[in-house]
Design a protein around this motif. Sequence first.
Motif, PDB file in Angstrom:
ATOM      1  N   GLN A   5       0.812  -1.210   0.000  1.00  0.00           N
ATOM      2  CA  GLN A   5       0.000   0.000   0.000  1.00  0.00           C
ATOM      3  C   GLN A   5       0.852   1.271   0.000  1.00  0.00           C
ATOM      4  OE1 GLN A   5      -3.381   0.002  -0.264  1.00  0.00           O
ATOM      5  NE2 GLN A   5      -3.112  -2.215  -0.547  1.00  0.00           N
ATOM      6  N   PHE A   6       2.145   1.103  -0.149  1.00  0.00           N
ATOM      7  CA  PHE A   6       3.050   2.258  -0.036  1.00  0.00           C
ATOM      8  C   PHE A   6       2.720   3.328  -1.077  1.00  0.00           C
ATOM      9  CE2 PHE A   6       6.941   4.491  -1.309  1.00  0.00           C
ATOM     10  CZ  PHE A   6       7.333   5.044  -0.104  1.00  0.00           C
ATOM     11  N   ASP A   7       2.685   2.963  -2.351  1.00  0.00           N
ATOM     12  CA  ASP A   7       2.470   3.951  -3.410  1.00  0.00           C
ATOM     13  C   ASP A   7       1.123   4.641  -3.274  1.00  0.00           C
ATOM     14  OD1 ASP A   7       4.940   3.394  -4.473  1.00  0.00           O
ATOM     15  OD2 ASP A   7       4.185   1.928  -5.938  1.00  0.00           O
ATOM     16  N   THR A   8       0.071   3.864  -3.026  1.00  0.00           N
ATOM     17  CA  THR A   8      -1.269   4.440  -2.879  1.00  0.00           C
ATOM     18  C   THR A   8      -1.342   5.387  -1.692  1.00  0.00           C
ATOM     19  OG1 THR A   8      -2.245   2.434  -3.828  1.00  0.00           O
ATOM     20  CG2 THR A   8      -3.706   3.901  -2.576  1.00  0.00           C
ATOM     21  N   THR A   9      -0.771   4.970  -0.573  1.00  0.00           N
ATOM     22  CA  THR A   9      -0.810   5.787   0.639  1.00  0.00           C
ATOM     23  C   THR A   9      -0.030   7.084   0.448  1.00  0.00           C
ATOM     24  OG1 THR A   9      -0.937   3.769   1.975  1.00  0.00           O
ATOM     25  CG2 THR A   9      -0.341   5.812   3.118  1.00  0.00           C
ATOM     26  N   VAL A  10       1.127   6.990  -0.195  1.00  0.00           N
ATOM     27  CA  VAL A  10       1.950   8.181  -0.421  1.00  0.00           C
ATOM     28  C   VAL A  10       1.246   9.137  -1.380  1.00  0.00           C
ATOM     29  CG1 VAL A  10       4.088   9.015  -1.461  1.00  0.00           C
ATOM     30  CG2 VAL A  10       4.144   7.075   0.105  1.00  0.00           C
ATOM     31  N   ALA A  11       0.556   8.616  -2.361  1.00  0.00           N
ATOM     32  CA  ALA A  11      -0.180   9.470  -3.304  1.00  0.00           C
ATOM     33  C   ALA A  11      -1.257  10.268  -2.579  1.00  0.00           C
ATOM     34  CB  ALA A  11      -0.799   8.613  -4.405  1.00  0.00           C
ATOM     35  N   LYS A  12      -2.013   9.612  -1.696  1.00  0.00           N
ATOM     36  CA  LYS A  12      -3.027  10.312  -0.908  1.00  0.00           C
ATOM     37  C   LYS A  12      -2.384  11.357   0.004  1.00  0.00           C
ATOM     38  CE  LYS A  12      -6.368   6.500  -0.707  1.00  0.00           C
ATOM     39  NZ  LYS A  12      -7.092   5.579   0.199  1.00  0.00           N
ATOM     40  N   ALA A  13      -1.249  10.971   0.610  1.00  0.00           N
ATOM     41  CA  ALA A  13      -0.554  11.881   1.521  1.00  0.00           C
ATOM     42  C   ALA A  13      -0.031  13.100   0.770  1.00  0.00           C
ATOM     43  CB  ALA A  13       0.596  11.147   2.215  1.00  0.00           C
ATOM     44  N   ALA A  14       0.483  12.889  -0.446  1.00  0.00           N
ATOM     45  CA  ALA A  14       1.010  14.001  -1.243  1.00  0.00           C
ATOM     46  C   ALA A  14      -0.094  14.962  -1.633  1.00  0.00           C
ATOM     47  CB  ALA A  14       1.720  13.457  -2.477  1.00  0.00           C
ATOM     48  N   ALA A  15      -1.286  14.434  -1.978  1.00  0.00           N
ATOM     49  CA  ALA A  15      -2.414  15.291  -2.327  1.00  0.00           C
ATOM     50  C   ALA A  15      -2.826  16.153  -1.150  1.00  0.00           C
ATOM     51  CB  ALA A  15      -3.586  14.433  -2.797  1.00  0.00           C
ATOM     52  N   ALA A  16      -2.858  15.557   0.020  1.00  0.00           N
ATOM     53  CA  ALA A  16      -3.213  16.309   1.224  1.00  0.00           C
ATOM     54  C   ALA A  16      -2.144  17.342   1.550  1.00  0.00           C
ATOM     55  CB  ALA A  16      -3.400  15.342   2.393  1.00  0.00           C
ATOM     56  N   ARG A  17      -0.907  16.959   1.370  1.00  0.00           N
ATOM     57  CA  ARG A  17       0.198  17.900   1.641  1.00  0.00           C
ATOM     58  C   ARG A  17       0.076  19.124   0.750  1.00  0.00           C
ATOM     59  NH1 ARG A  17       5.130  15.939  -1.227  1.00  0.00           N
ATOM     60  NH2 ARG A  17       3.786  16.804  -2.867  1.00  0.00           N
ATOM     61  N   ASP A  18      -0.190  18.916  -0.547  1.00  0.00           N
ATOM     62  CA  ASP A  18      -0.295  20.038  -1.471  1.00  0.00           C
ATOM     63  C   ASP A  18      -1.466  20.946  -1.110  1.00  0.00           C
ATOM     64  OD1 ASP A  18       1.876  19.019  -2.787  1.00  0.00           O
ATOM     65  OD2 ASP A  18       0.697  18.025  -4.360  1.00  0.00           O
ATOM     66  N   ALA A  19      -2.597  20.335  -0.713  1.00  0.00           N
ATOM     67  CA  ALA A  19      -3.772  21.127  -0.348  1.00  0.00           C
ATOM     68  C   ALA A  19      -3.496  21.965   0.899  1.00  0.00           C
ATOM     69  CB  ALA A  19      -4.968  20.210  -0.121  1.00  0.00           C
ATOM     70  N   LEU A  20      -2.848  21.356   1.875  1.00  0.00           N
ATOM     71  CA  LEU A  20      -2.536  22.079   3.111  1.00  0.00           C
ATOM     72  C   LEU A  20      -1.445  23.121   2.892  1.00  0.00           C
ATOM     73  CD1 LEU A  20      -2.576  19.102   5.652  1.00  0.00           C
ATOM     74  CD2 LEU A  20      -4.286  20.925   5.423  1.00  0.00           C
ATOM     75  N   ALA A  21      -0.483  22.821   2.001  1.00  0.00           N
ATOM     76  CA  ALA A  21       0.616  23.760   1.753  1.00  0.00           C
ATOM     77  C   ALA A  21       0.099  25.049   1.129  1.00  0.00           C
ATOM     78  CB  ALA A  21       1.660  23.115   0.847  1.00  0.00           C
ATOM     79  N   ALA A  22      -1.033  24.961   0.405  1.00  0.00           N
ATOM     80  CA  ALA A  22      -1.622  26.167  -0.169  1.00  0.00           C
ATOM     81  C   ALA A  22      -2.142  27.101   0.910  1.00  0.00           C
ATOM     82  CB  ALA A  22      -2.750  25.797  -1.130  1.00  0.00           C
ATOM     83  N   LYS A  23      -2.477  26.548   2.050  1.00  0.00           N
ATOM     84  CA  LYS A  23      -2.995  27.336   3.155  1.00  0.00           C
ATOM     85  C   LYS A  23      -1.941  27.575   4.239  1.00  0.00           C
ATOM     86  CE  LYS A  23      -7.659  25.484   2.504  1.00  0.00           C
ATOM     87  NZ  LYS A  23      -8.228  26.759   2.002  1.00  0.00           N
ATOM     88  N   ILE A  24      -0.920  26.722   4.257  1.00  0.00           N
ATOM     89  CA  ILE A  24       0.135  26.835   5.278  1.00  0.00           C
ATOM     90  C   ILE A  24       1.488  26.959   4.564  1.00  0.00           C
ATOM     91  CG2 ILE A  24       1.173  25.795   7.326  1.00  0.00           C
ATOM     92  CD1 ILE A  24      -1.334  24.086   7.597  1.00  0.00           C
TER      93      ILE A  24
END
Length: 217
Positions: A141-160
């Motif tokens: 599940q590494f690739d799938t989990t990292v993809a979800k984590a990266a999407a969340a990181r980008d969304a949060l980085a826009a605000k933080i």
Amino acid sequence: MTEEMIFDLQRFADDNGDSDAADPASDAGGAGGDAGGTDKTPPEDAGGTILGGDGKDANPAGVPDAYDFKSIVPEGMDYDEQSAAAFGEVAKKAGLSQEQASTIAAYGMQYMQQGVDAAMQAVQETQAAWAEEARTQLGGQFDTTVAKAAAARDALAAKIPGLTAMLNETGAGNRVEMIRLMAAFGDLIGEDGGDRNGVAGAEKSIYPNTDFKKYSS
């Protein structure tokens, strides 16, 4: 017995009594003892030693008024004027020349740089170990989990601002706990970054079975 052979005590006494006053050699000898001087003890306040001088040279030969260590600073290391001045005072009290002080300072900087390099190497090895641990725990599940984590990181980085830089600088982006946390956010906001203004990017509710429109006024 002739007169020349008479032993006259009175005449002997008279001669002896006048000998000190009449004998110039005796007087000269006495004066010579005082004038020539047999006491070689130096005055108590002679100052310093025979060869050392008075010890009052405030700026011995070879000791500069100020030291300059800029030329020996390793590449990538900032020159600290305050620290350089403090070390310069120590070097001056020790009577070091510019060359001697620079040699000691260069060794100290090199030793400190080696310590910094060793610390950085340890940090990098630790972060690499975190990444390997994350791959091991997430497995397939590494690739799938990292993809979800990266999407969340980008969304949060826009605000933080600075969030991504923080994850990289601290190495927290390699921790499996952080990856799972971000992946959980990814499930909530959607892999498209959570654009609240678009239909496709609408944020997923953590209460999917609740119609909040009923509670709106």
